[in-house]
Scaffold this motif. Structure first.
Motif, PDB file in Angstrom:
ATOM      1  N   PRO A  67       0.828  -1.205   0.000  1.00  0.00           N
ATOM      2  CA  PRO A  67       0.000   0.000   0.000  1.00  0.00           C
ATOM      3  C   PRO A  67       0.866   1.260   0.000  1.00  0.00           C
ATOM      4  O   PRO A  67       1.977   1.267   0.525  1.00  0.00           O
ATOM      5  CB  PRO A  67      -0.789  -0.128   1.310  1.00  0.00           C
ATOM      6  CG  PRO A  67       0.112  -0.918   2.209  1.00  0.00           C
ATOM      7  CD  PRO A  67       0.796  -1.905   1.305  1.00  0.00           C
ATOM      8  N   GLN A  68       0.339   2.316  -0.576  1.00  0.00           N
ATOM      9  CA  GLN A  68       1.048   3.586  -0.622  1.00  0.00           C
ATOM     10  C   GLN A  68       0.637   4.412   0.592  1.00  0.00           C
ATOM     11  O   GLN A  68      -0.386   5.073   0.599  1.00  0.00           O
ATOM     12  CB  GLN A  68       0.720   4.335  -1.925  1.00  0.00           C
ATOM     13  CG  GLN A  68       1.128   3.581  -3.184  1.00  0.00           C
ATOM     14  CD  GLN A  68       2.609   3.277  -3.224  1.00  0.00           C
ATOM     15  OE1 GLN A  68       3.434   4.164  -3.064  1.00  0.00           O
ATOM     16  NE2 GLN A  68       2.940   2.014  -3.444  1.00  0.00           N
ATOM     17  N   GLY A  69       1.423   4.362   1.621  1.00  0.00           N
ATOM     18  CA  GLY A  69       1.115   5.090   2.847  1.00  0.00           C
ATOM     19  C   GLY A  69       1.737   4.406   4.044  1.00  0.00           C
ATOM     20  O   GLY A  69       1.988   3.200   4.030  1.00  0.00           O
ATOM     21  N   ASP A  70       1.996   5.185   5.076  1.00  0.00           N
ATOM     22  CA  ASP A  70       2.702   4.670   6.249  1.00  0.00           C
ATOM     23  C   ASP A  70       1.786   4.080   7.319  1.00  0.00           C
ATOM     24  O   ASP A  70       2.274   3.525   8.303  1.00  0.00           O
ATOM     25  CB  ASP A  70       3.526   5.795   6.894  1.00  0.00           C
ATOM     26  CG  ASP A  70       4.639   6.288   5.996  1.00  0.00           C
ATOM     27  OD1 ASP A  70       5.127   5.485   5.175  1.00  0.00           O
ATOM     28  OD2 ASP A  70       5.014   7.474   6.113  1.00  0.00           O
ATOM     29  N   HIS A  71       0.471   4.215   7.161  1.00  0.00           N
ATOM     30  CA  HIS A  71      -0.418   3.885   8.261  1.00  0.00           C
ATOM     31  C   HIS A  71      -1.241   2.612   8.060  1.00  0.00           C
ATOM     32  O   HIS A  71      -2.083   2.287   8.888  1.00  0.00           O
ATOM     33  CB  HIS A  71      -1.344   5.078   8.551  1.00  0.00           C
ATOM     34  CG  HIS A  71      -0.583   6.321   8.911  1.00  0.00           C
ATOM     35  ND1 HIS A  71      -0.632   7.467   8.153  1.00  0.00           N
ATOM     36  CD2 HIS A  71       0.279   6.574   9.922  1.00  0.00           C
ATOM     37  CE1 HIS A  71       0.155   8.386   8.693  1.00  0.00           C
ATOM     38  NE2 HIS A  71       0.719   7.861   9.767  1.00  0.00           N
ATOM     39  N   TYR A  72      -0.992   1.902   6.973  1.00  0.00           N
ATOM     40  CA  TYR A  72      -1.672   0.633   6.770  1.00  0.00           C
ATOM     41  C   TYR A  72      -1.079  -0.431   7.692  1.00  0.00           C
ATOM     42  O   TYR A  72       0.122  -0.419   7.990  1.00  0.00           O
ATOM     43  CB  TYR A  72      -1.535   0.166   5.319  1.00  0.00           C
ATOM     44  CG  TYR A  72      -2.337   0.975   4.342  1.00  0.00           C
ATOM     45  CD1 TYR A  72      -3.638   0.609   4.012  1.00  0.00           C
ATOM     46  CD2 TYR A  72      -1.799   2.112   3.737  1.00  0.00           C
ATOM     47  CE1 TYR A  72      -4.380   1.351   3.101  1.00  0.00           C
ATOM     48  CE2 TYR A  72      -2.531   2.861   2.829  1.00  0.00           C
ATOM     49  CZ  TYR A  72      -3.824   2.470   2.517  1.00  0.00           C
ATOM     50  OH  TYR A  72      -4.556   3.213   1.624  1.00  0.00           O
ATOM     51  N   ARG A  73      -1.930  -1.365   8.106  1.00  0.00           N
ATOM     52  CA  ARG A  73      -1.445  -2.440   8.972  1.00  0.00           C
ATOM     53  C   ARG A  73      -0.540  -3.391   8.204  1.00  0.00           C
ATOM     54  O   ARG A  73      -0.736  -3.634   7.015  1.00  0.00           O
ATOM     55  CB  ARG A  73      -2.618  -3.254   9.540  1.00  0.00           C
ATOM     56  CG  ARG A  73      -3.193  -2.731  10.834  1.00  0.00           C
ATOM     57  CD  ARG A  73      -3.968  -1.471  10.647  1.00  0.00           C
ATOM     58  NE  ARG A  73      -4.668  -1.061  11.862  1.00  0.00           N
ATOM     59  CZ  ARG A  73      -5.527  -0.062  11.887  1.00  0.00           C
ATOM     60  NH1 ARG A  73      -5.793   0.630  10.798  1.00  0.00           N
ATOM     61  NH2 ARG A  73      -6.132   0.256  13.027  1.00  0.00           N
ATOM     62  N   THR A  74       0.431  -3.916   8.913  1.00  0.00           N
ATOM     63  CA  THR A  74       1.225  -5.040   8.441  1.00  0.00           C
ATOM     64  C   THR A  74       0.856  -6.238   9.309  1.00  0.00           C
ATOM     65  O   THR A  74       0.063  -6.121  10.259  1.00  0.00           O
ATOM     66  CB  THR A  74       2.726  -4.766   8.573  1.00  0.00           C
ATOM     67  OG1 THR A  74       3.052  -4.636   9.975  1.00  0.00           O
ATOM     68  CG2 THR A  74       3.121  -3.487   7.835  1.00  0.00           C
ATOM     69  N   ARG A  75       1.443  -7.380   9.015  1.00  0.00           N
ATOM     70  CA  ARG A  75       1.175  -8.556   9.843  1.00  0.00           C
ATOM     71  C   ARG A  75       1.638  -8.326  11.288  1.00  0.00           C
ATOM     72  O   ARG A  75       1.042  -8.841  12.233  1.00  0.00           O
ATOM     73  CB  ARG A  75       1.871  -9.773   9.239  1.00  0.00           C
ATOM     74  CG  ARG A  75       1.503 -11.099   9.851  1.00  0.00           C
ATOM     75  CD  ARG A  75       0.045 -11.451   9.717  1.00  0.00           C
ATOM     76  NE  ARG A  75      -0.455 -11.461   8.366  1.00  0.00           N
ATOM     77  CZ  ARG A  75      -1.697 -11.805   8.038  1.00  0.00           C
ATOM     78  NH1 ARG A  75      -2.571 -12.157   8.976  1.00  0.00           N
ATOM     79  NH2 ARG A  75      -2.092 -11.788   6.775  1.00  0.00           N
ATOM     80  N   LEU A  76       2.679  -7.527  11.474  1.00  0.00           N
ATOM     81  CA  LEU A  76       3.169  -7.253  12.826  1.00  0.00           C
ATOM     82  C   LEU A  76       2.218  -6.357  13.598  1.00  0.00           C
ATOM     83  O   LEU A  76       1.887  -6.636  14.756  1.00  0.00           O
ATOM     84  CB  LEU A  76       4.553  -6.611  12.774  1.00  0.00           C
ATOM     85  CG  LEU A  76       5.157  -6.236  14.143  1.00  0.00           C
ATOM     86  CD1 LEU A  76       5.318  -7.459  15.023  1.00  0.00           C
ATOM     87  CD2 LEU A  76       6.497  -5.529  13.970  1.00  0.00           C
ATOM     88  N   THR A  77       1.757  -5.253  12.968  1.00  0.00           N
ATOM     89  CA  THR A  77       0.858  -4.366  13.710  1.00  0.00           C
ATOM     90  C   THR A  77      -0.473  -5.064  13.993  1.00  0.00           C
ATOM     91  O   THR A  77      -1.089  -4.830  15.040  1.00  0.00           O
ATOM     92  CB  THR A  77       0.625  -3.048  12.953  1.00  0.00           C
ATOM     93  OG1 THR A  77       0.164  -3.325  11.621  1.00  0.00           O
ATOM     94  CG2 THR A  77       1.917  -2.250  12.865  1.00  0.00           C
ATOM     95  N   HIS A  78      -0.911  -5.928  13.076  1.00  0.00           N
ATOM     96  CA  HIS A  78      -2.094  -6.741  13.356  1.00  0.00           C
ATOM     97  C   HIS A  78      -1.863  -7.591  14.605  1.00  0.00           C
ATOM     98  O   HIS A  78      -2.712  -7.652  15.504  1.00  0.00           O
ATOM     99  CB  HIS A  78      -2.412  -7.646  12.170  1.00  0.00           C
ATOM    100  CG  HIS A  78      -3.279  -8.822  12.524  1.00  0.00           C
ATOM    101  ND1 HIS A  78      -4.618  -8.708  12.839  1.00  0.00           N
ATOM    102  CD2 HIS A  78      -2.980 -10.153  12.648  1.00  0.00           C
ATOM    103  CE1 HIS A  78      -5.116  -9.896  13.127  1.00  0.00           C
ATOM    104  NE2 HIS A  78      -4.137 -10.788  13.014  1.00  0.00           N
ATOM    105  N   THR A  79      -0.712  -8.243  14.670  1.00  0.00           N
ATOM    106  CA  THR A  79      -0.395  -9.100  15.811  1.00  0.00           C
ATOM    107  C   THR A  79      -0.403  -8.312  17.112  1.00  0.00           C
ATOM    108  O   THR A  79      -0.934  -8.779  18.143  1.00  0.00           O
ATOM    109  CB  THR A  79       0.984  -9.759  15.595  1.00  0.00           C
ATOM    110  OG1 THR A  79       0.900 -10.651  14.472  1.00  0.00           O
ATOM    111  CG2 THR A  79       1.426 -10.537  16.817  1.00  0.00           C
ATOM    112  N   LEU A  80       0.160  -7.119  17.102  1.00  0.00           N
ATOM    113  CA  LEU A  80       0.193  -6.295  18.311  1.00  0.00           C
ATOM    114  C   LEU A  80      -1.211  -5.858  18.721  1.00  0.00           C
ATOM    115  O   LEU A  80      -1.520  -5.791  19.924  1.00  0.00           O
ATOM    116  CB  LEU A  80       1.091  -5.077  18.089  1.00  0.00           C
ATOM    117  CG  LEU A  80       2.571  -5.380  17.852  1.00  0.00           C
ATOM    118  CD1 LEU A  80       3.330  -4.095  17.548  1.00  0.00           C
ATOM    119  CD2 LEU A  80       3.182  -6.091  19.052  1.00  0.00           C
TER     120      LEU A  80
END
Length: 335
Positions: A67-80
């Motif tokens: 995604p173009q942007g810094d605020h989309y979730r990744t698998r890590l932020t989902h996990t947190l």
């Protein structure tokens, strides 16, 4: 009395009788001396947190590919986010927060690059099949720590193995993680879909919003409160029927309008083809995998499984780099 023993005593004094007590664990596959500071579940949490596979989650897709942007979730932020929701529920119900956190942090360690697109690609091409929840268990039992695994407790491994929708965790803490995973991804995927211009809050059917809430914050608050109210003092983790139905139908709505939306999935076929091309290459040239994977085949592991181990462990960018190196002429590669 050690610090660990004091912590275990506090569990007996303050936890619900339905909690998983650290002193009553079914143990590890390999027996170890106890830590004088941390309980067994605290050690499990720390082992997962320091694992290489955990760090790689920051560069793995959640839903939106590159995604173009810094605020989309990744698998890590989902996990947190799963871990935060799960800890809140466990603490409110006086259950074992450390076990809950360990399982939440470890539940997606086996996820592929490019999210479920990568998972489906490996499942299609590997004759053994592939599922990320099974791979997460394999990561902690076999792949981490140079092939020795993390030697986690039975309860943490059971919760990781059963975090999928059809899973049946053996502990209440595992049931919390299973629910928290869905709560997290439904709500943060709505947020990301709005950011991507794929969905507007007003497009979510009113009948769901009237029950669950009119924003991500409201929905998280109402769902978590509902679980705590309906599970307190009971040997189960449950939601009220109307809340459970609304969340289930909202999940189906998300599958139709976001997870399978062509605008969100335009790149998935490319990712699928790339993952399968990598699989076919290493099927023909297994010796080109890193030595830690080659050694697994030398000790009797099935080659197809080890190829999946290697590819599933890749980050999005690493898999693209490997594909580029193998299939794109160097003079054509973008500098």
């Amino acid at each position: 009395m050690t610090i660990r023993e004091k912590a275990e005593l506090r569990e007996k004094q303050f936890f619900s009788p339905y909690a998983s007590f650290s002193t009553e664990t079914k143990g590890r596959e390999r027996e170890e001396a106890l830590c004088d500071i941390r309980t067994v579940y605290q050690r499990d949490r720390d082992r997962i947190l320091h694992a290489k596979s955990f760090r790689r989650l920051k560069h793995k897709t959640q839903v939106f590919l590159r995604p173009q942007g810094d605020h989309y979730r990744t698998r890590l932020t989902h996990t947190l986010e799963v871990a935060q929701i799960a800890r809140t529920i466990a603490r409110a119900l006086c259950l074992n927060e450390d076990l809950t956190e360990a399982a939440a942090l470890g539940h997606d360690l086996g996820h592929t690059p490019f999210g479920h697109a990568g998972e489906h690609a490996l499942n299609e091409i590997c004759p053994l099949g592939f599922a990320h929840y099974r791979q997460s268990v394999r990561v902690v039992e076999v792949l981490e720590n140079k092939g020795r695994g993390l030697n986690l407790t039975w309860e943490v491994r059971d919760a990781i193995a059963n975090h999928r929708t059809s899973g049946k965790p053996s502990t209440l803490e595992g049931k919390i993680v299973r629910l928290s995973d869905k709560i997290a991804y439904i709500n943060h995927d709505i947020d990301d879909a709005e950011r991507a211009g794929i969905l507007m809050e007003s497009e979510i059917p009113l009948r769901y919003r009237e029950v669950l809430g009119f924003s991500t914050k409201e929905r998280l608050n109402s769902i978590i409160h509902d679980i705590v109210r309906n599970s307190e003092g009971r040997p189960d983790i449950v939601m009220s029927p109307h809340m459970e139905q609304a969340m289930s139908e909202l999940r189906q709505f998300m599958f139709k309008h976001v997870y399978k939306n062509p605008r969100a999935k335009t790149e998935e076929e490319k990712a699928r083809n790339m993952i399968q091309a990598l699989y076919r290459h290493y099927e023909k040239h297994p010796e080109e995998m890193p030595m830690e994977y080659v050694s697994l085949t030398e000790r009797g592991e099935q080659r197809e499984q080890v190829i999946c181990d290697y590819i599933a462990g890749m980050t999005d960018q690493y898999s693209m780099d490997r594909f580029s190196e193998l299939y794109i002429p160097k003079s054509w590669q973008v500098k």
